[in-house]
Design an enzyme around this catalytic site. Structure first.
Site, PDB file in Angstrom:
ATOM      1  N   ASP A  31      26.078  44.710  43.639  1.00 32.60           N
ATOM      2  CA  ASP A  31      25.949  46.340  44.100  1.00 32.60           C
ATOM      3  C   ASP A  31      27.492  46.884  44.348  1.00 32.60           C
ATOM      4  OD1 ASP A  31      23.391  45.650  44.204  1.00 32.60           O
ATOM      5  OD2 ASP A  31      23.324  45.997  46.576  1.00 32.60           O
ATOM      6  N   CYS A  70      19.114  44.618  40.574  1.00 34.61           N
ATOM      7  CA  CYS A  70      19.752  43.388  40.223  1.00 34.61           C
ATOM      8  C   CYS A  70      18.819  42.618  39.408  1.00 34.61           C
ATOM      9  CB  CYS A  70      19.943  42.774  41.752  1.00 34.61           C
ATOM     10  SG  CYS A  70      18.388  43.185  42.691  1.00 34.61           S
ATOM     11  N   HIS A 133      18.361  34.954  40.926  1.00 35.19           N
ATOM     12  CA  HIS A 133      17.595  36.177  40.935  1.00 35.19           C
ATOM     13  C   HIS A 133      16.794  36.186  39.805  1.00 35.19           C
ATOM     14  CE1 HIS A 133      16.743  38.745  43.839  1.00 35.19           C
ATOM     15  NE2 HIS A 133      17.488  39.999  43.537  1.00 35.19           N
ATOM     16  N   ASP A 280      26.204  44.182  38.756  1.00 37.50           N
ATOM     17  CA  ASP A 280      25.025  44.325  38.224  1.00 37.50           C
ATOM     18  C   ASP A 280      24.175  45.545  38.095  1.00 37.50           C
ATOM     19  OD1 ASP A 280      24.731  44.371  40.919  1.00 37.50           O
ATOM     20  OD2 ASP A 280      23.274  42.868  41.319  1.00 37.50           O
ATOM     21  N   ASN A 281      24.885  46.419  39.288  1.00 36.28           N
ATOM     22  CA  ASN A 281      24.384  47.909  39.128  1.00 36.28           C
ATOM     23  C   ASN A 281      25.047  48.756  40.073  1.00 36.28           C
ATOM     24  OD1 ASN A 281      21.966  46.156  40.863  1.00 36.28           O
ATOM     25  ND2 ASN A 281      23.106  47.536  41.963  1.00 36.28           N
TER      26      ASN A 281
END
Length: 514
Positions: A31, A70, A133, A280-281
């Site tokens: 994030d 994610c 994840h 990741d984002n």
């Protein structure tokens, strides 16, 4: 001989002249937004080591994730494939983001081939440190998918939970749990204090030292999660940042990255190690200013296919190989790390499936630019595509009005009429087109009546039609949930006395509101 052929020949010569297999380190933040680094303009200038890494390597201002959430992003990185191909999406509803909470039944498919599995062909030793994840059930864990070592957790560090209704997330050392978040591995939600980043740093440094001493090529996937809400930092960093607790977490990660790079230099293996940094984002703006970062100057954040949700900070570092202080305007993707890692290792990619990642070796070592599109997916729907400086939105949606009225806002303070819609709006017949060079905030779509729009529309239509014609979606892995599959009895819980009683299995179709 055409220019592309010349570049390929030069790159082949380079590979042949390189002795041995280079080490590979991929640092994936959680994030972290494009606007969180000093090198990208964050005014506090609190990331000196990442800024130095950029000065010593190559900066990618046009780098994208494969999904604004994610789990699908991480699956795309390790498979080199869009989530809609590798199964990390849902068909429970249209254009919904799905991930792997601990009630998810599925995980990474056994049919997918992950990067560490392929690197074994060149005798790489692979370790993941931090957040996995890609599924928490035993068959989905890292050591079942090519990794040799693991220290970290299978899920986000949400909590603390009451064990009778929901277990706290386990932390693993290789194939067995060593405790749980908020129990043996403390996170103080009130103060934000936790030493997890320091544990992840030590694990990474020790692994590098061990492989360097053994003279074995290694792949380190370093995936700390301190910048994911609830954000945390160790005591020496709490209160240091001008940006609050989130900034404290960023400063500690920056310091840790500086230590890892310095360690490579101290071991004398910096010229034999490719390091790539990204996220990741986009920053999770819905978490609020105390718990999230910055996607400036881009629109919206995590969960959306606007630039703030999918454009990521990124840089590559390889002294002696990547020219220092360079900036590449290559359109690049997290999936490219799969293809590029295989290329530098001298491993052929699988030839029985579509690989979406592009080998960035010509970009890194020759300063070339590769003509390629970027596709923006949200669940099972292609929402937008970028070609050159132009981005065409075929669907727009921030989040539902129902969720918005609950206080969940993916675009706080950034509402753009007709763009950041709270209902799913289709623009297939007449996509919204932006010139991202002139309008990086996606606020002023081109007039459909102008020649520029018509020219771009013809170009993107051909690319999208070709993509959709060849697309064969994978079997969705994120459709089913069941409380019985949560982390009640992870491997190793017996020795620790940490096993918990699971409820009766009652599977249901997961509800993905976004």
């Amino acid at each position: 001989m055409c220019l592309q052929a010349v570049i390929c020949v030069l790159w082949t010569v380079y590979v042949c002249q390189t002795s041995g297999s280079p080490n590979i380190i991929i640092m994936l933040m959680d994030d972290m937004g494009w606007g969180d680094l000093g090198v990208f303009g964050e005014p506090s200038k609190e990331t000196p080591y990442l800024d130095l890494m950029a000065a010593q390597g190559m900066l990618f201002p046009n780098f994208y994730t494969a999904n604004p959430l994610c789990s699908p992003s991480r699956a795309a990185l390790l498979t080199g494939r869009l989530p809609v191909r590798n199964g990390f999406y849902t068909t429970n509803a249209h254009a919904r983001n799905a991930y792997t909470p601990q009630e998810i039944v599925g995980g990474i498919s056994a049919d997918e081939i992950l990067l560490p599995e392929l690197l074994k062909n060149k005798h790489y030793v692979s370790k993941i440190v931090g957040k996995w994840h890609l599924g928490h059930r035993t068959q989905y864990l890292p050591l079942k998918h090519g990794f040799d070592e693991w220290f970290g957790a299978p899920n986000c560090h949400f909590g603390p939970y009451n064990d009778s209704s929901r277990p706290n997330i386990p932390v693993y050392n290789n194939s067995e749990m060593k405790g749980r978040y908020y129990e043996e591995f403390e996170i103080n939600v009130k103060t934000g204090e936790s030493n997890l980043t320091q544990l992840y740093l030590k694990e990474g440094l020790d692994f590098i030292s061990q492989q360097a001493m053994a003279q074995r090529p290694f792949f380190l996937y370093w995936a700390p999660d301190a910048t994911h809400a609830p954000v945390y930092a160790s005591k020496p960093f709490l209160g240091k940042s001008q940006r609050g607790r989130y900034g404290d977490a960023v400063m500690e990660l920056d310091d840790s990255i500086g230590q890892i790079l310095a360690h490579l230099v101290s071991l004398g293996i910096q010229n034999d190690t490719l390091v790539f940094f990204t996220s990741d984002n986009g920053a999770a703006l819905m978490s609020g200013p105390l718990q999230s970062g910055s996607n400036a100057p881009f629109l919206c954040g995590k969960e959306t296919t606007f630039e703030g949700g999918m454009r990521e900070p990124a840089m590559a570092w390889w002294p002696g190989q990547i020219p220092a202080g360079t900036v590449s305007h290559q359109l690049a993707s997290v999936m490219d790390l799969f293809s590029t890692s295989l290329s530098v290792a001298g491993v052929s990619p699988p030839d029985d499936r579509v690989i979406d990642g592009v080998d960035l070796s010509p970009v890194l070592f020759n300063g070339s630019l590769i003509d390629r599109p970027i596709f923006y997916y949200r669940g099972n729907q292609m929402m937008a595509v970028r070609i050159g400086q132009y981005k065409a939105h075929y669907w727009t949606w921030s989040n539902s009005m129902e969720e918005f009225n609950k206080g969940i806002n993916f675009c706080p303070g950034q509402e753009v009429p007709g763009v950041t819609t709270h209902t799913q709006q289709e623009h297939t017949m007449q996509p919204l087109i932006f010139h991202l060079g002139r309008d990086p905030g996606e606020r002023y779509p081109l007039s459909v009546q102008c020649k520029e729009y018509r020219d771009v529309f013809r170009r993107v239509t051909a690319v999208v039609e070709q993509h959709q014609k060849l697309l064969i979606p994978g079997q969705p892995q994120l459709n089913m949930c069941d409380l019985a599959v949560m982390n009640w009895t992870p491997p190793g819980c017996e020795q620790l006395g940490k096993c918990l009683k699971a409820p009766e299995s009652q599977p249901w179709k997961c509800d993905w509101p976004h």
